[in-house]
Design an enzyme around this catalytic site. Structure first.
Site, PDB file in Angstrom:
ATOM      1  N   GLY A 101       4.766  -4.521  11.333  1.00  0.00           N
ATOM      2  CA  GLY A 101       5.095  -5.922  11.132  1.00  0.00           C
ATOM      3  C   GLY A 101       4.666  -6.525   9.809  1.00  0.00           C
ATOM      4  N   CYS A 111       0.810  -1.216   0.000  1.00  0.00           N
ATOM      5  CA  CYS A 111       0.000   0.000   0.000  1.00  0.00           C
ATOM      6  C   CYS A 111       0.841   1.262   0.000  1.00  0.00           C
ATOM      7  CB  CYS A 111      -0.941   0.009   1.196  1.00  0.00           C
ATOM      8  SG  CYS A 111      -0.097  -0.063   2.790  1.00  0.00           S
ATOM      9  N   ARG A 123       4.398   1.251  -1.185  1.00  0.00           N
ATOM     10  CA  ARG A 123       5.636   1.173  -1.964  1.00  0.00           C
ATOM     11  C   ARG A 123       5.473   0.217  -3.146  1.00  0.00           C
ATOM     12  NH1 ARG A 123       9.831   1.179   0.408  1.00  0.00           N
ATOM     13  NH2 ARG A 123       8.982   1.781   2.430  1.00  0.00           N
ATOM     14  N   ALA A 134      -4.403 -11.147   4.616  1.00  0.00           N
ATOM     15  CA  ALA A 134      -3.531 -10.910   5.766  1.00  0.00           C
ATOM     16  C   ALA A 134      -3.947  -9.657   6.530  1.00  0.00           C
ATOM     17  CB  ALA A 134      -2.080 -10.790   5.298  1.00  0.00           C
ATOM     18  N   SER A 148       8.895   2.055   6.485  1.00  0.00           N
ATOM     19  CA  SER A 148       7.434   2.063   6.450  1.00  0.00           C
ATOM     20  C   SER A 148       6.864   3.390   6.935  1.00  0.00           C
ATOM     21  CB  SER A 148       6.884   0.927   7.314  1.00  0.00           C
ATOM     22  OG  SER A 148       7.290  -0.330   6.821  1.00  0.00           O
TER      23      SER A 148
END
Length: 459
Positions: free
Chosen positions: A117, A47, A49, A194, A111
């Protein structure tokens, strides 16, 4: 040569990243098909990169330009973004710097929420997808496996990642001002991947108990059974969307899965279900939506049509808004993590340097083995007990030891060409003639020692 091209929240707009995610699953194959010089490619698309890691065959004149053009053409063809815009966007890293960047990405240092994580799992899945499509190589395998090990080292040895921070949790943190009691919240989860699992865990941590799940691809029942929540079918989806206090979307669907008309249709259904004359005799009234709904869109491409924000009582929180409100880095923890990443990158590069002369060592050993076998065959008639053969093999091992060690030293010093030229001058060995397709080779004990140090650090 390893090369990385990256566009992320640091150098690209959210809209551009969204467009880059379109067709990302085909980009690795497109890159490897583009040029004979490209041996393999692995693409990471999340979302925040889009990155392409490319293994370029050596030696190649202007190799970096070849890889850059191959990746740009492939991404442009898949996403429809003009090549000149991509050239203006890319950040480029090669060899050790590419390793350092991937290790930092996998550890969550690059991030939006530092230490989150989810990215480590996304890096692993990118490698698996490349394996399935046949676009990985031994160097890319080693690079990505080392990235996963480095990520675990950062997680185990620094505070980063221990708090379980993530895009999902940050989005819920931003919703705290709107929700006073999570235990009374009714949540509709759209998606079963996920991020859906991470979202459900984060919601339960806040005390949410009433959760339903809807899947545009029909996986809701299986996901619900595994997580003890309610599955929602398509026919009641609009009504459930209208009744939910919080809607969290996190699917990989290419189009919108929720829009204003869906919620409006659900509201109409709810109003139609009201009795015309309630018990007290007063006419039924329209449903009051002033209490408000919160829609959290974690999808890329976007899962939610921005027009939902035009509905009365609906607030939309998307990835772009979440990114703007990301917290500052924990500087001390980040510095320690950077040290781990830098050390791992240096060691990765040192092993790569040693392996760069592996074909030359293979060629030397192959030529020496030919001579050795000829001499053993010549001595065989007068060597009934094999003592001459043992002596010859021992002597050849001693003779090859120093040239093999010097290969490692020259590789580390960047003197690859000097060693190859020496083989040609002294023994007439030309690598192109000797090894059209060299088998993998391990250099002597020092290389194995470096690898064991890397494994020890990662553990």
């Amino acid at each position: 040569m390893l090369m990385c091209l990256t566009a992320s929240h640091k150098n690209a707009s959210f809209d551009l990243l969204e467009r880059l995610s379109t067709g990302a699953e085909t980009v690795g194959q497109r890159i490897t098909d583009h040029s004979e010089c490209v041996a393999g490619a692995i693409v990471i698309a999340t979302c925040n990169r889009f990155e392409a890691y490319i293994d370029l065959d050596e030696p190649v004149t202007a190799g970096a330009q070849v890889a850059l053009q191959a990746a740009t053409d492939a991404v442009s063809a898949a996403s429809g973004i003009p090549a000149d815009i991509l050239h203006q966007t890319w950040n480029t890293h090669t060899d050790e710097e590419a390793a350092r960047h991937l290790f930092a990405v996998s550890a969550g240092l690059e991030s939006v929420v530092v230490g989150e994580g989810e990215i480590a799992g996304q890096v692993r899945r990118s490698l698996q997808l490349a394996r399935e499509s046949g676009t990985t190589t031994s160097d890319l395998e080693r690079l990505f496996q080392r990235a996963s090990q480095t990520s675990r080292g950062v997680k185990n040895n620094t505070p980063l990642g221990r708090a379980g921070r993530s895009i999902v949790r940050l989005g819920l943190d931003l919703a705290e001002s709107r929700i006073t009691d999570w235990s009374k919240v009714r949540v509709l989860l759209i998606g079963t991947g996920a991020y859906a699992g991470a979202s459900l865990a984060a919601l339960r941590d806040r005390g949410v108990t009433d959760v339903a799940v809807y899947s545009p691809s029909g996986r809701a029942a299986k996901f619900a059974a595994g997580h003890d929540i309610r599955p929602i079918e398509a026919d009641v989806f609009p009504r459930e969307a209208a009744e939910a206090t919080v809607i969290v979307t996190c699917t990989t669907a290419s189009g919108f899965v929720l829009d204003a008309e869906t919620i409006a249709a659900g509201r109409r259904d709810l109003e139609a279900m009201l009795p015309a004359f309630p018990i007290d005799g007063t006419p039924g009234c329209p449903v009051d939506h002033s209490a408000g709904q919160l829609v959290i869109d974690l999808g890329l491409p976007r899962n939610v049509d921005p027009d939902v924000a035009t509905l009365s009582g609906v607030d939309l929180l998307d990835l772009e808004t979440i990114r703007i409100h990301a917290p500052l880095e924990e500087l001390q923890a980040t510095d320690h993590a950077r040290q781990i990443v830098n050390k791992a990158a240096r060691k990765f590069a040192s092993v790569t340097d040693e392996q760069s002369l592996a074909p030359a060592v293979v060629a030397l050993r192959s030529r020496a083995n030919e001579v050795l076998e000829q001499e053993i065959a010549r001595a065989a008639p007068r060597d009934p007990d094999g003592s001459i053969e043992r002596a010859l093999r021992h002597m050849m091992g001693r003779l090859l030891h120093n040239p093999t060690v010097r290969a490692r030293e020259h590789a580390r010093a960047g003197d690859h060409d000097r060693y190859v030229d020496a083989l040609d001058v002294l023994f007439g060995i030309t690598l192109a003639d000797e090894l059209d397709d060299p088998a993998p080779v391990s250099l002597p004990t020092p290389t194995a020692t470096v690898r064991s140090e890397l494994d020890a650090e990662a553990s």
